[in-house]
Scaffold this motif. Structure first.
Motif, mmCIF file in Angstrom:
data_model
loop_
_atom_site.group_PDB
_atom_site.id
_atom_site.type_symbol
_atom_site.label_atom_id
_atom_site.label_comp_id
_atom_site.label_asym_id
_atom_site.label_seq_id
_atom_site.Cartn_x
_atom_site.Cartn_y
_atom_site.Cartn_z
ATOM 1 N N GLU A 1 -8.573 0.564 4.221
ATOM 2 C CA GLU A 1 -9.149 0.743 2.285
ATOM 3 C C GLU A 1 -7.759 0.369 2.108
ATOM 4 O OE1 GLU A 1 -11.816 1.102 -0.663
ATOM 5 O OE2 GLU A 1 -11.820 0.659 2.273
ATOM 6 N N GLN A 2 -6.550 0.066 1.534
ATOM 7 C CA GLN A 2 -5.878 -0.111 1.080
ATOM 8 C C GLN A 2 -5.463 -1.493 1.348
ATOM 9 O OE1 GLN A 2 -1.633 0.994 1.791
ATOM 10 N NE2 GLN A 2 -1.539 1.718 -0.993
ATOM 11 N N GLN A 3 -5.478 -2.402 1.715
ATOM 12 C CA GLN A 3 -5.105 -3.302 2.321
ATOM 13 C C GLN A 3 -6.483 -4.479 1.852
ATOM 14 O OE1 GLN A 3 -2.653 -5.437 3.300
ATOM 15 N NE2 GLN A 3 -1.799 -3.946 2.714
ATOM 16 N N ALA B 1 -8.682 3.842 -5.159
ATOM 17 C CA ALA B 1 -7.901 3.696 -4.449
ATOM 18 C C ALA B 1 -7.734 4.888 -3.294
ATOM 19 C CB ALA B 1 -6.553 3.729 -5.236
ATOM 20 N N GLY B 2 -7.761 4.522 -2.098
ATOM 21 C CA GLY B 2 -7.139 5.757 -1.156
ATOM 22 C C GLY B 2 -6.353 7.276 -1.918
ATOM 23 N N GLY B 3 -7.159 8.705 -0.786
ATOM 24 C CA GLY B 3 -6.575 9.574 -1.843
ATOM 25 C C GLY B 3 -4.989 9.349 -1.034
ATOM 26 N N GLY B 4 -4.347 10.335 -1.683
ATOM 27 C CA GLY B 4 -2.660 10.663 -1.040
ATOM 28 C C GLY B 4 -2.734 10.877 -0.116
ATOM 29 N N GLY B 5 -3.748 12.177 0.226
ATOM 30 C CA GLY B 5 -4.063 13.015 1.969
ATOM 31 C C GLY B 5 -4.101 12.138 2.986
ATOM 32 N N GLY B 6 -4.531 11.281 3.217
ATOM 33 C CA GLY B 6 -4.517 10.128 4.327
ATOM 34 C C GLY B 6 -3.197 9.567 4.527
ATOM 35 N N GLU B 7 -2.066 9.120 3.382
ATOM 36 C CA GLU B 7 -1.157 8.252 3.268
ATOM 37 C C GLU B 7 -0.497 9.404 4.195
ATOM 38 O OE1 GLU B 7 2.037 5.905 0.870
ATOM 39 O OE2 GLU B 7 0.381 7.079 -0.163
ATOM 40 N N GLU B 8 -0.420 10.446 4.106
ATOM 41 C CA GLU B 8 0.291 10.910 5.061
ATOM 42 C C GLU B 8 -0.046 12.060 6.259
ATOM 43 O OE1 GLU B 8 3.369 11.739 3.352
ATOM 44 O OE2 GLU B 8 2.828 10.632 1.201
ATOM 45 N N LYS C 1 -0.555 -5.684 -8.541
ATOM 46 C CA LYS C 1 1.102 -4.433 -8.696
ATOM 47 C C LYS C 1 0.522 -2.559 -8.532
ATOM 48 C CE LYS C 1 3.349 -7.628 -11.727
ATOM 49 N NZ LYS C 1 3.953 -8.044 -14.105
ATOM 50 N N MET C 2 -0.506 -2.384 -9.154
ATOM 51 C CA MET C 2 -0.522 -0.843 -8.643
ATOM 52 C C MET C 2 -0.769 -0.950 -7.503
ATOM 53 S SD MET C 2 -3.701 1.755 -10.160
ATOM 54 C CE MET C 2 -5.117 0.283 -8.697
ATOM 55 N N LEU C 3 -1.347 -1.692 -7.020
ATOM 56 C CA LEU C 3 -1.091 -1.224 -5.367
ATOM 57 C C LEU C 3 -0.467 -1.205 -4.774
ATOM 58 C CD1 LEU C 3 -4.917 -3.179 -4.742
ATOM 59 C CD2 LEU C 3 -4.697 -0.540 -4.318
ATOM 60 N N LEU C 4 0.308 -2.329 -4.927
ATOM 61 C CA LEU C 4 2.099 -2.580 -4.029
ATOM 62 C C LEU C 4 2.583 -0.903 -4.559
ATOM 63 C CD1 LEU C 4 2.768 -5.942 -4.907
ATOM 64 C CD2 LEU C 4 2.158 -5.235 -2.934
ATOM 65 N N GLN C 5 2.277 -0.958 -5.887
ATOM 66 C CA GLN C 5 3.073 0.519 -6.153
ATOM 67 C C GLN C 5 3.009 1.825 -5.173
ATOM 68 O OE1 GLN C 5 2.608 0.414 -10.654
ATOM 69 N NE2 GLN C 5 4.614 -0.938 -10.953
ATOM 70 N N GLN C 6 1.931 1.911 -5.038
ATOM 71 C CA GLN C 6 1.660 2.645 -4.408
ATOM 72 C C GLN C 6 1.819 2.373 -3.332
ATOM 73 O OE1 GLN C 6 -2.976 2.914 -5.253
ATOM 74 N NE2 GLN C 6 -2.461 3.500 -7.203
ATOM 75 N N ARG C 7 2.444 1.578 -2.693
ATOM 76 C CA ARG C 7 3.084 1.592 -1.343
ATOM 77 C C ARG C 7 1.967 0.353 -0.094
ATOM 78 N NH1 ARG C 7 5.659 6.709 1.357
ATOM 79 N NH2 ARG C 7 3.979 7.862 0.725
ATOM 80 N N ALA C 8 0.857 0.001 -0.362
ATOM 81 C CA ALA C 8 0.790 -1.587 -0.357
ATOM 82 C C ALA C 8 1.500 -1.753 0.390
ATOM 83 C CB ALA C 8 -0.805 -1.787 -0.714
#
Length: 211
Positions: free
Chosen positions: A21-23, A1-8, A39-46
């Motif tokens: 990438e997440q999608q 999965a992508g890193g947290g830095g990109g999400e922020e 489920k994991m990706l959805l938990q990671q806010r995908a």
């Protein structure tokens, strides 16, 4: 999965890359029926529908729900619906709904779940295919019964952009039991002026003779 830095990120290129990438990962997992990964990706806010709010522009028009329904992954469909996926999202270009994808894939379990979640029954895509057309193309009598039970009766003799009825699609694809279900529900045997009228009449006559 992508890193947290990109999400922020502040909405620039880093976040764009992260969401895309997440999608991509979510659609891939959905297509393969990898429930735990979904489920994991959805938990990671995908986002279950591809994106909303500041990420709405990232939506490809091919939502994870479309992908799961098209691949007949009923367990993934259930997970995405529970997560709030848009049950009536329109696929880009052809404007197809998740329910149409499930019906064409002959996946009655996914179709039933989508309809129960509020999926529209009286729909047409850009090829003028109705939900009943797609159930006929998929060839599962159970899907035809489900769609009719949900209120698609008025579309039983509807014509797509090629002038073809649901019964014609059954015959064209050799779906004998699905054709029988449509005839039993009142579908007209004569498809009109569309080519191969003789094919439909012959096939339905064979049904009536129990062949």
């Amino acid at each position: 999965a992508g890193g947290g830095g990109g999400e922020e990120g502040d909405g620039g290129g880093s976040r764009t890359s992260f969401v895309q990438e997440q999608q991509r990962q979510l659609r891939h997992a959905a297509s393969l029926g990898r429930v735990d990964e979904v489920k994991m990706l959805l938990q990671q806010r995908a986002h279950p529908s591809g994106g909303e709010g500041r990420d709405a522009h990232q939506m490809t028009g091919l939502s994870p729900l479309h992908v799961a329904a098209n691949a007949a992954q009923s367990q993934v469909v259930a997970v995405l619906l529970e997560a709030g996926a848009n049950v009536n999202a329109k696929m880009f270009f052809y404007s197809r709904s998740p329910a149409q994808c499930a019906a064409a894939a002959a996946c009655d379990e996914a179709l039933k779940a989508i309809l129960a979640a509020g999926g529209a029954v009286r729909v047409r895509d850009k090829m003028k295919l109705t939900l009943l057309h797609d159930a006929a193309r998929g060839g599962a009598p159970s899907c035809i019964d489900e769609v009719l039970k949900a209120g698609a009766g008025p579309d039983i003799d509807a014509r797509d952009k090629w002038g073809r009825t649901p019964l014609f699609w059954c015959v064209l694809n050799g779906h004998t039991e699905a054709a029988r279900a449509l005839v039993d529900a009142g579908a007209k045997v004569d498809p009109g002026k569309v080519g191969r009228t003789d094919l439909v009449v012959l096939h339905v006559n064979r049904l009536n003779d129990g062949v």
